[in-house]
Design an enzyme around this catalytic site. Structure first.
Site, PDB file in Angstrom:
ATOM      1  CE  LYS A  17      -1.684   2.800   3.068  1.00  0.00           C
ATOM      2  NZ  LYS A  17      -1.706   4.039   2.291  1.00  0.00           N
ATOM      3  CD  GLU A  28      10.791  12.672  11.573  1.00  0.00           C
ATOM      4  OE1 GLU A  28       9.696  12.161  11.832  1.00  0.00           O
ATOM      5  OE2 GLU A  28      11.693  12.088  10.947  1.00  0.00           O
ATOM      6  CD  GLU A  68      13.098   4.171   7.814  1.00  0.00           C
ATOM      7  OE1 GLU A  68      13.036   5.145   8.609  1.00  0.00           O
ATOM      8  OE2 GLU A  68      13.042   4.257   6.598  1.00  0.00           O
TER       9      GLU A  68
HETATM   10  C1  SIN Z   1      16.751   7.357   3.192  1.00  0.00           C
HETATM   11  O1  SIN Z   1      16.588   6.232   2.725  1.00  0.00           O
HETATM   12  O2  SIN Z   1      17.848   7.917   3.167  1.00  0.00           O
HETATM   13  C2  SIN Z   1      15.623   8.112   3.847  1.00  0.00           C
HETATM   14  C3  SIN Z   1      14.406   7.311   4.090  1.00  0.00           C
HETATM   15  C4  SIN Z   1      13.298   8.061   4.789  1.00  0.00           C
HETATM   16  O3  SIN Z   1      13.342   9.248   5.028  1.00  0.00           O
HETATM   17  O4  SIN Z   1      12.304   7.391   5.115  1.00  0.00           O
END
Ligand code: SIN
Length: 487
Positions: free
Chosen positions: A182, A388, A257
């Site tokens: 998705k 962030e 992540e």
């Molecule tokens: C990256 O792969 O360098 C950044 C990935 C992200 O910001 O999710």
């Protein structure tokens, strides 16, 4: 808005399920907008839970045949897919820039970055080794084999609409898993173009399925359906926590992540020009919308004034513009909510005593564009320090000792990336070891590539993508105990 492509067939608008392009079950569509001017690019199928279930069933049906292929066969198909991405990089970059906003050269860089993960995992597919293990008695041996975990759900973000899919789908397919993906609602077109190329590469129907649309419904089906054995997600920490909780009922493997809050430390002995280059590369990639971009700049008080004057000059050279402007070095933010959220953090910091510098304040911007801003006298209690930012803002603060720099850097629940500049080898070791982050850039602001493990500690998630470790999250280890040897 009409996209001009050399291969117009790369603009796909349906769902990709079981190797077929389909309308959503409901017949509904939704508009994909260009963030630079908010003009509609295309109407895409608005999939829901029923479409998602069909995609999961297709992935389950395709699983046995796909995992029965040799690793070499899967590797060849992946390599062919990567080659097609490279052949069509210009069209793919046009699609990506239009829906995401990053300048064309940066978008082309992302296509190369995405393809590098597919090529890497095509190679790694052939290296899924097991072990033989001695047994406590002489009549038996233990053998460990790694097997595909099964059907994998991938939920990918809008900031890298090509590379984050590649980084998740390639390892899954390499080890013999099948996938339902998705993509972010804002950026489905890059994902659909990748699926078209996967089909042309010969990746069989059902092995890769893409559904975009009703975010919550699709997410709920992916997390609750017990056919799905693993979920991989890139996105915010808040959503990651919810997905992890939702996956617990069916005990899915989860890799996440999530958000970062990267410190960027400049020690007094640092090469300041190199540090400025590193900071610009890290901070302004994708207009500051990456989870690894420098979020808090900590500068030794002895060099802070000189560093600020160099930084102000560098930031002034950024040229804002849409993807069609060949001189643009930074695009818009993804949408109005993103702009409002970044501006609110800046206002909050200023209200709490920070001062703001906009190096190119003569430039007029509107819509989703935002001028790069430097914030001085930032305190750890401020939101810009704790959260962030996801935008082109550099909060700066000073420190006097190494211990203070480490304490400030680690003062966050995030633990994704950190950066520091120093030429003292002792400091390099001490600080690298003390930082509570999954990735540390020493004298560099660029750390992402297919060969290095990408992932975070603390609330930045779990699991690693890319590198030789990137396959582990997609395999189960099976121990086979063999008896009857000692007769
Ligand atoms: C990256 O792969 O360098 C950044 C990935 C992200 O910001 O999710």
């Amino acid at each position: 808005m009409k996209l001009t492509l050399s291969d117009p067939d790369l603009l796909k608008l349906g769902a990709y399920i079981n190797g077929q392009w389909e309308s959503a079950n409901s017949g509904k569509t939704y508009a994909v907008l260009n963030p630079a001017d908010e003009v509609e690019i295309a109407q895409v199928a608005r999939c829901d839970a029923r479409d998602t279930k069909r995609a999961i069933d297709a992935a389950q049906t395709a699983l046995i045949a796909w995992q029965s292929r040799t690793a070499k066969e899967r590797a060849e198909l992946l390599r062919c897919w990567a080659d097609l991405l490279l052949t069509h990089k210009s069209d793919l970059a046009t699609i990506l820039s239009a829906e995401q906003g990053k300048p064309l050269t940066e978008a082309e860089g992302e296509i190369l970055y995405g393809a590098s993960y597919i090529t890497w995992f095509a190679e790694e597919a052939k290296r899924v080794y097991g072990d033989t293990i001695p047994y406590p008695s002489s009549d038996k041996r233990v053998l460990c084999v790694k097997q595909p975990i099964g059907v994998v759900a991938c939920i990918t973000p809008w900031n890298f609409p090509n590379a984050m899919l590649a980084r998740k789908i390639a390892p899954a397919l390499a080890v013999g898993c099948t996938v339902v993906c998705k993509p972010a609602e804002e950026t489905p077109l890059s994902a659909l173009a990748m699926a078209e190329l996967a089909q042309r590469a010969g990746i069989p129907g059902g092995v890769l399925n893409i559904v975009s649309g009703e975010t919550v419904e699709i997410g709920d089906e992916l997390t609750s359906n017990d056919i799905v054995k693993k979920l991989t997600f890139t996105g915010s920490t808040a959503v990651g926590k919810k997905l992890m909780a939702d996956c617990s009922a069916t005990m899915k493997r989860v890799s996440l992540e999530l958000g970062g809050n990267a410190p960027f430390i400049v020690f007094a002995d640092a090469d300041l020009d190199a540090a400025i280059d590193g900071l610009m590369a890290s901070k302004f990639r994708n207009a500051g919308q990456t989870c690894v971009c420098a979020n808090r700049v900590l500068v030794h008080s002895r060099v802070a004034e000189l560093f600020l004057s160099k930084l102000t000059a560098a930031v002034k050279s950024i040229k804002l513009g849409s993807a069609s402007d060949p001189e643009a070095t930074m695009g818009p933010l993804i949408h109005r909510n993103a702009v409002a959220s970044v501006k609110a953090k800046v206002q909050d910091a200023v209200a709490a005593g920070a001062s703001s510098i906009v190096p190119d304040s003569s430039c007029e911007v509107d819509g989703n564009f935002m001028l790069p801003t430097i914030l001085l006298d930032v305190e750890p209690s401020m939101r810009v320090f704790q959260e962030e930012i996801f935008g082109p803002v550099i909060p700066m603060t000073t420190f006097d000792t190494e211990a203070e720099a480490i304490r400030l850097a680690n003062d966050t629940s995030a633990g994704l990336a950190a950066y520091f500049y120093s030429r003292d080898v002792g400091c390099v070791w001490r600080v690298s070891e003390a930082l509570e982050f999954g990735m540390v850039g020493v004298n560099t602001g660029v750390i992402s590539n297919e060969m290095s493990p990408f992932g975070g500690m603390k609330e930045s998630g779990q699991g690693r993508e890319g590198s030789k470790y990137g396959l582990d999250d997609y395999t189960e280890i099976k121990a086979i105990c063999m008896g009857g040897i000692d007769q």
